[in-house]
Design an enzyme around this catalytic site. Sequence first.
Site, PDB file in Angstrom:
ATOM      1  N   HIS A   1       8.732  -1.590  10.802  1.00 33.07           N
ATOM      2  CA  HIS A   1       8.308  -2.844  10.171  1.00 33.07           C
ATOM      3  C   HIS A   1       8.740  -2.831   8.703  1.00 33.07           C
ATOM      4  CE1 HIS A   1       5.720  -5.908   8.436  1.00 33.07           C
ATOM      5  NE2 HIS A   1       5.697  -6.434   9.646  1.00 33.07           N
TER       6      HIS A   1
ATOM      7  N   GLY B   1       4.273 -13.211   5.220  1.00 34.62           N
ATOM      8  CA  GLY B   1       3.055 -13.397   4.429  1.00 34.62           C
ATOM      9  C   GLY B   1       3.225 -14.359   3.256  1.00 34.62           C
TER      10      GLY B   1
ATOM     11  N   SER C   1       5.504 -15.660   8.826  1.00 30.63           N
ATOM     12  CA  SER C   1       4.750 -16.906   8.656  1.00 30.63           C
ATOM     13  C   SER C   1       4.759 -17.795   9.907  1.00 30.63           C
ATOM     14  CB  SER C   1       5.247 -17.670   7.426  1.00 30.63           C
ATOM     15  OG  SER C   1       5.021 -16.908   6.248  1.00 30.63           O
TER      16      SER C   1
ATOM     17  N   GLY D   1       1.760 -12.117  12.065  1.00 25.65           N
ATOM     18  CA  GLY D   1       0.863 -11.349  11.205  1.00 25.65           C
ATOM     19  C   GLY D   1      -0.451 -12.091  11.003  1.00 25.65           C
ATOM     20  N   GLY D   2      -0.576 -12.750   9.863  1.00 25.94           N
ATOM     21  CA  GLY D   2      -1.830 -13.392   9.463  1.00 25.94           C
ATOM     22  C   GLY D   2      -2.476 -14.264  10.525  1.00 25.94           C
TER      23      GLY D   2
ATOM     24  N   GLU E   1      12.527  -9.978  11.262  1.00 31.15           N
ATOM     25  CA  GLU E   1      11.510 -10.428  10.314  1.00 31.15           C
ATOM     26  C   GLU E   1      12.120 -10.460   8.909  1.00 31.15           C
ATOM     27  OE1 GLU E   1       7.336  -9.725  12.129  1.00 31.15           O
ATOM     28  OE2 GLU E   1       7.835  -8.042  10.843  1.00 31.15           O
TER      29      GLU E   1
ATOM     30  N   ASN F   1       0.526  -8.623  14.999  1.00 33.28           N
ATOM     31  CA  ASN F   1       0.477  -7.388  14.213  1.00 33.28           C
ATOM     32  C   ASN F   1      -0.648  -7.532  13.204  1.00 33.28           C
ATOM     33  OD1 ASN F   1       0.876  -5.216  12.529  1.00 33.28           O
ATOM     34  ND2 ASN F   1       2.831  -5.946  11.685  1.00 33.28           N
ATOM     35  N   TRP F   2      -1.714  -6.783  13.426  1.00 35.79           N
ATOM     36  CA  TRP F   2      -2.888  -6.922  12.559  1.00 35.79           C
ATOM     37  C   TRP F   2      -2.749  -6.191  11.231  1.00 35.79           C
ATOM     38  CZ3 TRP F   2      -7.688  -6.246  16.309  1.00 35.79           C
ATOM     39  CH2 TRP F   2      -7.805  -7.414  17.091  1.00 35.79           C
ATOM     40  N   LYS F   3      -1.712  -5.367  11.075  1.00 35.42           N
ATOM     41  CA  LYS F   3      -1.525  -4.602   9.837  1.00 35.42           C
ATOM     42  C   LYS F   3      -2.833  -3.838   9.528  1.00 35.42           C
ATOM     43  CE  LYS F   3       1.954  -7.920   8.632  1.00 35.42           C
ATOM     44  NZ  LYS F   3       2.762  -8.598   7.621  1.00 35.42           N
TER      45      LYS F   3
ATOM     46  N   GLU G   1       7.224  -3.431   6.097  1.00 37.22           N
ATOM     47  CA  GLU G   1       6.274  -2.769   5.194  1.00 37.22           C
ATOM     48  C   GLU G   1       6.412  -1.247   5.284  1.00 37.22           C
ATOM     49  OE1 GLU G   1       2.985  -5.046   6.690  1.00 37.22           O
ATOM     50  OE2 GLU G   1       3.939  -6.805   5.803  1.00 37.22           O
TER      51      GLU G   1
END
Length: 256
Positions: free
Chosen positions: A99, A177, A217, A238-239, A171, A13-15, A101
Site C-alpha cells: 500500500h 484520503g 476517495s 479507505g475512509g 491507487e 481497507n480500514w488502515k 502508506e
Amino acid sequence: MTQSKRRRVIAGNWKMFKTQAETRAFFAAFNPSVAGVTDCDIVIAPPSINIPAAAAATKGTHIAISSQNHYWEKEGAFTGEISAGMVVEAGCRYAIIGHSERRHIFGETNEMVFKKTKSALAAGLTPIVCIGEMLADRQAGRTENICQTQFQGSVGALTPEEFSRILVAYEPVWAIGTGHTATPEIAAAVHGFVRQCAAEMFSAGHAAAIRILYGGSVKPDNIQGLMAQVEIDGVLVGGASLDPKSFATIVKDWQR
Ligand code: 13P
C-alpha cells in the site's frame, strides 16, 4: 476477455481504525445489509490485531477478511512482525501488499513487496498488490513510468501461475484520503496501461484475466461512474469503508 468474465471485488481497507468492539459493531450492522449480494467479492482489511474478531463476525457469510501487511519470513527473530501463515490461521484469505502508506511512510521497496507477495501466495492468500504514482509524478508526466516500474518490480518475477492468483490495486497517491478521486477515465487509462504491461510481462491471457481495482476517495456517489469503466474490476475503499451504511451502499450500488 470481456468485462463480465472478471468477477468484481469491493474491498475495504480500514488502515489504523477501529477497536475490537467497533469491529464487532460494524459487522453487526453491515452483514445483514449485504446478505443478498452474490455478484461481487466483498473483502475487509481490519488492523491485524482485530483480524480474529472480524473473522469471527463474518463466519458463515461470504465476506472475506484481508491483512493489511505481513512479513515474508515464516517465523524468527523479527520483533513486531507477523507472518502470512499467522494471518491465514487468524482467518484471512486476502493480503494487501505494498500500500502507498507502507511504501511512503514505512519505506517499503518493490523488492520487499515482491517478497511479501511470494510469501502470501505460498501461504494460500490472495495478494492485493498496490501501485500508484504521487502527485509530482503525475504532474511531471511520469505516471506510466512509475506504475510500470512498481508493477514490474513488485510482481514481474512471479511465475505465470503465481501471477494468475494476484489482484492489483491502482491507487494514485494524490487521490488517497484527499477527496480528489481520479476521474473514471483517468483511472481506466492507467488500468489499461497496467494490463498492457501484464501482457508484455506474462501473456495476453494473463492480461485479460487479471483483476485491477481502483483506490482513492471512492465514495457511494462516485462508485457507479468508476465501475462503469470496462477496465475497472473493483475498488479498494479507505475512509468510506469505515461506515457500514456507506460501504454497504458501495457494495450494492456499483452496477445500478
Ligand atoms: P480513501 O478511500 O480514504 O481515499 O483511501 C484509499 C486507500 O488508500 C485504500 O487502500
